[in-house]
Design a protein around this motif. Structure first.
Motif, short mmCIF file in Angstrom:
data_model
loop_
_atom_site.label_atom_id
_atom_site.label_comp_id
_atom_site.label_asym_id
_atom_site.label_seq_id
_atom_site.Cartn_x
_atom_site.Cartn_y
_atom_site.Cartn_z
N ASP A 225 3.78 1.68 -1.32
CA ASP A 225 4.32 1.89 -2.67
C ASP A 225 3.30 2.62 -3.55
O ASP A 225 3.66 3.51 -4.32
CB ASP A 225 4.69 0.56 -3.31
CG ASP A 225 5.91 -0.08 -2.69
OD1 ASP A 225 6.79 0.67 -2.20
OD2 ASP A 225 5.99 -1.31 -2.67
N LEU A 226 2.04 2.22 -3.44
CA LEU A 226 0.99 2.85 -4.24
C LEU A 226 0.75 4.30 -3.81
O LEU A 226 0.48 5.16 -4.65
CB LEU A 226 -0.31 2.04 -4.14
CG LEU A 226 -0.24 0.63 -4.75
CD1 LEU A 226 -1.57 -0.09 -4.56
CD2 LEU A 226 0.10 0.71 -6.24
N CYS B 191 -3.88 3.76 -10.26
CA CYS B 191 -2.96 2.88 -10.97
C CYS B 191 -3.08 1.47 -10.41
O CYS B 191 -3.23 1.30 -9.19
CB CYS B 191 -1.52 3.37 -10.83
SG CYS B 191 -1.09 4.71 -11.94
N TYR B 192 -2.98 0.50 -11.28
CA TYR B 192 -3.10 -0.89 -10.87
C TYR B 192 -1.73 -1.55 -10.86
O TYR B 192 -1.02 -1.50 -11.87
CB TYR B 192 -4.08 -1.62 -11.80
CG TYR B 192 -5.46 -1.02 -11.72
CD1 TYR B 192 -6.37 -1.45 -10.76
CD2 TYR B 192 -5.85 0.03 -12.56
CE1 TYR B 192 -7.63 -0.88 -10.65
CE2 TYR B 192 -7.10 0.61 -12.46
CZ TYR B 192 -7.99 0.15 -11.51
OH TYR B 192 -9.23 0.72 -11.40
N PRO B 193 -1.31 -2.12 -9.73
CA PRO B 193 0.05 -2.65 -9.58
C PRO B 193 0.26 -3.98 -10.30
O PRO B 193 -0.29 -5.01 -9.90
CB PRO B 193 0.19 -2.83 -8.06
CG PRO B 193 -1.21 -3.05 -7.57
CD PRO B 193 -2.10 -2.28 -8.48
N LYS C 282 0.82 -1.22 0.00
CA LYS C 282 0.00 0.00 0.00
C LYS C 282 0.85 1.26 0.00
O LYS C 282 0.52 2.26 -0.66
CB LYS C 282 -0.92 -0.02 1.22
CG LYS C 282 -1.93 1.11 1.25
CD LYS C 282 -2.83 0.99 2.46
CE LYS C 282 -3.84 2.15 2.50
NZ LYS C 282 -4.71 2.06 3.70
N SER D 237 -0.54 -7.38 -8.05
CA SER D 237 0.22 -7.69 -6.83
C SER D 237 -0.55 -8.60 -5.88
O SER D 237 0.04 -9.27 -5.04
CB SER D 237 0.61 -6.40 -6.10
OG SER D 237 -0.54 -5.64 -5.80
N ASN E 187 3.58 6.23 -5.27
CA ASN E 187 3.32 6.42 -6.70
C ASN E 187 2.36 7.57 -6.94
O ASN E 187 2.61 8.45 -7.77
CB ASN E 187 2.76 5.13 -7.29
CG ASN E 187 2.29 5.31 -8.73
OD1 ASN E 187 3.09 5.51 -9.64
ND2 ASN E 187 0.98 5.29 -8.93
N SER E 188 1.24 7.59 -6.22
CA SER E 188 0.23 8.62 -6.44
C SER E 188 0.72 10.00 -6.05
O SER E 188 0.26 11.01 -6.61
CB SER E 188 -1.05 8.27 -5.68
OG SER E 188 -0.83 8.33 -4.28
#
Length: 428
Positions: A5-6, A26-28, A3, A40, A9-10
């Motif tokens: 990491d996402l 975004c989809y990991p 989570k 993931s 990213n955002s």
């Protein structure tokens, strides 16, 4: 990928055509094989996009992987100034053998947009000594040629991707885009707008540039081959080079190895990219005739003024050569034919759906042109929830799957596309 990491990213990583303040989700993806992307959380998605036209033989293709492994043992990159290497020679031999026989000289670059820049430079340098007035380009509306500045300048000026920069770009000549559809009747006056512009401005035009048969990101339109035949005739008559942008359509996507084959014409300058490496590494190529390359070399300063750092990257050239080896085995013809047959059988029957304005199918490309603009975030969530990866834009839901896709996976892509049309809140 967790989570945090996402969240990172955002907050910090910009994505194509997206906001950094309020980005789309975004989809990991952690791995990919064949036509499947693995999230993931372990769930798999059927990829309908071939990573924007590129991954024609699927992900993790063992032959392409092996080509990369073999080359990296020798040299992964080396400058191309004053140096040549076996992967570049092998690739150029393949490209010359696969394209029109008039195309004898090749400039290797590192992206599709850069290939367009190089092609336009070729045209300008071709005329430099003889005619300084020839500095404009003639193209057609609804076209798309990339996101760098010269590429943007010959893309549709009203296209929402580029109109932000309109006041900063050179103003070129734009003919009306063809109305005659591929597979339909030829409309005789379709060429009139182009004819008027080239007759009036031929002394100013350095080259004509367009996407043959398929207009990509400008609207996914498929036009009649006769239009391209007429363009070629006018270019020949007025001695104006014809640049064909096959970056998206090249290497079998339309059902022909190159889309210009539908019109039985040859370009003076040809731009290739995307699928050239089978979707493994970035690479592009610009091919031209002996006449153009010799004129450039004879004009001041005696060379083509372009030299990307990663030009003719050995890794990319090696994997591109193996990719072309696979294509030359000609399995792609049957694969694309089978995809096309399934698309027609299962997608065409919904052409009268209340949300559908048009259905367009050519080779391994399918487009649903909707009557309303699409809410990308909402429909993307729906696609992922239903196990497919499709990335619409504007009013278009479209797919161009890998050639290796199986019937079951393709039918699922189509069924989810159709199902999405029944949810009114996906449309603005």
């Amino acid at each position: 990928m967790d989570k945090n990491d996402l969240i990172f990213n955002s907050r910090h990583i910009w994505h194509p055509y997206d906001s950094i303040i309020n980005p789309l989700p975004c989809y990991p993806i952690v791995s990919a094989k064949g036509v499947f992307l693995t999230l993931s959380n372990g769930r798999k998605l059927i990829d309908g996009m071939s990573s924007w036209w590129a991954t024609i033989h699927g992900y993790n293709n063992p032959r392409l992987n092996q080509a990369l492994k073999n080359q990296i043992k020798n040299v992964s990159h080396i400058m191309f100034g004053g140096i040549v290497h076996p992967p570049a020679i092998s690739l150029c031999k393949k490209l010359i053998s696969m394209t029109d026989r008039k195309l004898e000289h090749i400039f290797l670059a590192d992206s599709g947009s850069v290939a367009i820049e190089i092609a336009m430079k070729m045209a300008l340098q071709y005329w430099k000594k003889k005619d300084f007035k020839k500095r404009f380009f003639l193209t057609i509306k609804n076209g798309y040629h990339g996101d760098t500045f010269s590429a943007m300048s010959v893309s549709d000026p009203e296209n929402s991707i580029h109109k932000l920069y309109r006041n900063y770009l050179p103003i070129h000549f734009f003919a009306d885009s063809p109305k005659s559809k591929f597979g339909g009747e030829w409309i005789k006056n379709d060429i009139n707008s182009f004819e008027i512009l080239i007759k009036k401005n031929f002394k100013k035009i350095a080259a004509v540039i367009l996407e043959p048969i398929v207009q990509g990101a400008g609207g996914m339109r498929f036009y009649h081959p006769t239009y391209l035949k007429k363009v070629r005739l006018f270019c020949t008559y007025y001695k104006i080079p014809l640049i064909l942008d096959e970056i998206a359509t090249g290497f079998g996507r339309t059902g022909k190895l190159f889309a210009y084959e539908y019109a039985d014409v040859s370009p003076d300058i040809l731009c290739l990219g995307k699928a050239i490496t089978g979707g493994t590494l970035t690479l592009s190529a610009v091919l031209t005739t002996k006449k153009i390359s010799k004129k450039i070399s004879n004009n001041y300063p005696g060379c083509l003024m372009h030299g990307p750092t990663f030009m003719a990257n050995p890794l990319a050239c090696a994997v591109a050569t193996e990719n072309l080896n696979i294509l030359q085995e000609n399995k792609w013809k049957k694969q694309v034919f089978n995809i096309n047959k399934i698309l027609y059988k299962y997608l065409l029957p919904i052409k009268n759906h209340p949300m559908v304005d048009d259905i367009r199918i050519l080779g391994a490309i399918a487009v649903i042109d909707c009557k309303k603009e699409i809410n990308i975030e909402k429909i993307q969530q729906f696609f992922v929830k239903n196990g497919v990866w499709i990335r619409p834009f504007k009013k278009l839901i479209y797919i161009m799957p890998a050639y290796i896709i199986d019937k079951k996976s393709l039918k699922k892509l189509i069924s989810v596309m159709i199902k999405s049309l029944n949810y009114y809140f996906f449309f603005i």
